[in-house]
Design an enzyme around this catalytic site. Structure first.
Site, mmCIF file in Angstrom:
data_model
loop_
_atom_site.group_PDB
_atom_site.id
_atom_site.type_symbol
_atom_site.label_atom_id
_atom_site.label_comp_id
_atom_site.label_asym_id
_atom_site.label_seq_id
_atom_site.Cartn_x
_atom_site.Cartn_y
_atom_site.Cartn_z
ATOM 1 N N PRO A 2 38.623 19.050 34.900
ATOM 2 C CA PRO A 2 39.156 20.321 35.407
ATOM 3 C C PRO A 2 40.690 20.264 35.466
ATOM 4 O O PRO A 2 41.254 19.293 35.949
ATOM 5 C CB PRO A 2 38.568 20.403 36.819
ATOM 6 N N LYS A 63 46.004 19.125 40.470
ATOM 7 C CA LYS A 63 44.550 19.167 40.293
ATOM 8 C C LYS A 63 43.823 18.777 41.582
ATOM 9 O O LYS A 63 42.621 18.508 41.562
ATOM 10 C CB LYS A 63 44.141 18.229 39.147
#
Ligand SMILES: [Zn+2]
Length: 293
Positions: A2, A63
């Site tokens: 991700p 992140k």
């Protein structure tokens, strides 16, 4: 893994959920992979410290997902390679966690790798599905956790992150442009997917040395970054591999991918076959004709 759009999607989904997750408290936690929890040192301590804490704020840095909790505690979750957070209800049936309600949480195999589950006081569970178990979880005093983020570069979508700042930061770097863009100490949130997409849009070869990039080209990279990342957030990120949204559903950036994992297909700009090459153990996807080295 991700990247910024996927992590931002998770944070926005969490904040949007009904009933609101802000104000909810943790009542219990389970894991079958204690190594995932880096702080505090033992799972017993983690469990003791999180019980009774209420979620006051959820935000993203790079992140990382940060849950600010009551009692000056902060919970950090880095989903790493294959992790994603899910919100729902699960029951253990014959030794397996099963989603209680039909839908993507129950049906999509990517949502079945549950290795960490929090029980909330509103009856829901917050779970981490992580196929390869690389995710990192830390719980500590706010200051202690924020210290972990000190080495991170600036946020690419921040309003005051103007081209001049981007240029200043990149001009001090060495190496290939793709690697520089992916360096979290230089700029946060960009990984394999979005560096490929940004460089295709800017027409720059991923292996181009940063010293050989003109100001006009740098501007094209900056503009591509400021266009692609928000667009990907709008679409809920990409779900070509394992990433799923909080509901277990998919993101839709996949359809707008121009090069990432499109090797062997035609470039949508010039028709040349897209190539994949290795770069420091990672892959770069690009069009050999319209991306100049
Ligand atoms: Zn092309």
């Amino acid at each position: 893994m991700p990247e910024l759009p996927e992590v931002e999607t998770a944070v926005r989904d969490l904040k949007r959920t009904q009933p609101p997750i802000l104000g909810a408290g943790f009542v219990d936690v389970w894991t079958d992979f204690r190594k995932m929890i880096k702080l505090p040192k033992t799972f017993e301590q983690f469990k003791k410290e999180i019980k009774g804490k209420k979620i006051q704020k959820i935000w993203r840095r790079g992140k990382n997902i940060l849950f600010e909790l009551s009692g000056n505690k902060t919970l950090l979750i880095h989903q790493k390679l294959t992790g994603h957070l899910l919100l729902g209800k699960w029951e253990k049936i014959a030794g397996q966690w099963q989603a209680a309600i039909p839908g993507p949480l129950a049906e999509d195999p990517m949502n079945r790798f549950l290795h960490l589950i929090f029980w909330l006081d509103d009856g829901r569970q917050l779970a981490l599905s992580d196929l390869r178990k690389f995710a990192k979880v830390q719980l500590g005093d706010k200051e202690e956790i924020l210290k972990e983020l000190e080495e991170l570069g600036p946020e690419p979508l921040e309003k005051n992150f103007i081209f001049q700042k981007f240029k200043e930061i990149l001009s001090g770097q060495k190496g290939k442009i793709k690697q520089v863009l992916m360096d979290q100490g230089v700029i946060v949130g960009i990984g394999n997917i979005y560096s490929d997409e940004i460089l295709w849009t800017a027409k720059i070869h991923p292996f181009r040395d940063i010293s050989k990039i003109s100001e006009t080209e740098l501007k094209a990279i900056y503009q591509a970054m400021r266009k692609i990342l928000p667009r990907a957030i709008e679409l809920g990120g990409e779900s070509i591999s394992d990433f799923r949204r909080i509901s277990g559903g998919r993101g839709y950036f996949d359809k707008e991918r121009k090069v990432y994992r499109r090797e062997g297909q035609k470039c949508s700009r010039c028709g040349t076959i897209i190539k994949r090459i290795k770069l420091a153990g990672r892959s770069a996807h690009f069009c050999p004709k319209c991306q100049k080295l």
